[in-house]
Design an enzyme around this catalytic site. Sequence first.
Site, short mmCIF file in Angstrom:
data_model
loop_
_atom_site.label_atom_id
_atom_site.label_comp_id
_atom_site.label_asym_id
_atom_site.label_seq_id
_atom_site.Cartn_x
_atom_site.Cartn_y
_atom_site.Cartn_z
N ASP A 159 0.88 -1.16 0.00
CA ASP A 159 0.00 0.00 0.00
C ASP A 159 0.93 1.22 0.00
O ASP A 159 2.12 1.10 0.30
CB ASP A 159 -0.88 -0.03 1.26
CG ASP A 159 -1.67 1.24 1.44
OD1 ASP A 159 -2.47 1.56 0.53
OD2 ASP A 159 -1.48 1.93 2.46
N ASP A 200 -0.36 5.11 0.64
CA ASP A 200 -0.80 6.12 1.62
C ASP A 200 -0.72 5.56 3.04
O ASP A 200 -1.38 4.57 3.37
CB ASP A 200 -2.25 6.54 1.34
CG ASP A 200 -2.36 7.60 0.26
OD1 ASP A 200 -1.69 8.64 0.38
OD2 ASP A 200 -3.12 7.38 -0.71
N ASP A 245 -0.99 -0.34 6.19
CA ASP A 245 -1.12 0.33 7.48
C ASP A 245 -2.54 0.33 8.04
O ASP A 245 -2.77 0.84 9.13
CB ASP A 245 -0.66 1.79 7.35
CG ASP A 245 -1.61 2.60 6.48
OD1 ASP A 245 -2.32 3.47 7.01
OD2 ASP A 245 -1.68 2.34 5.27
#
Length: 230
Positions: A11, A13, A168
Amino acid sequence: MTKPVTGVLFDVDGTLVDSVYLHAVAWWHAFRQFGHDVETARIHRAIGMGSDKILDHLLGPDHDTAEDDALRAAHSSLYAVHWTALRPLAGARALLYTCAARGLRNVLATSASRPELEALLRCLDADSVISTVTSADDASESKPAPDIVEVALRRSGLSAEEVVFVGDSIWDVKAAGALSIPCIGLTTGGVSIAELLDHGAAAVYEDPQDLLDNLDEALTTAFRVALTTG
């Protein structure tokens, strides 16, 4: 039979770039512009979903969708103001270069739109060690649906049995888990270790630097999880 790990899906962001809270504030202002009073804490917890999911999640599935496109456009404009200030998270660039040096293929699988992704790539400045890039524009549904992960696998030529996912948010964990891909969590998006583990993360580290410092351990743990669930 589970293959050795040969690729890492990332990922972006909140995982490689410090952008989660900028997204939360941009969404908060966008909602206010259209008369919606949504708490920032609720918005923050939804970051990681794509814009096709986040409005239903925060405003309810029965909300009036007539303004959805305008709301998404408002968020994009408000977030774009911060693009030049984006910074990689600690160790992000070094992690990508180290993975590549070890022969692992770096694949970006993000729910960001293509324009946002281009800003993130400029921030990371690591194109030479990124083998495949996908964005929300490449999938019919965003995380937690696994569509973008499936596209990333198909384009990279990798299989679910030979990759790990690094993210995250719980949405990253869910998207990876839908394809039985072990997910390594980072707390850089503001989600706790306990919550990431509770949703199925194989292991959790503080930030990309912490993951880099413990990369052998992380990959071993992910491989062990893959063997257990595969």
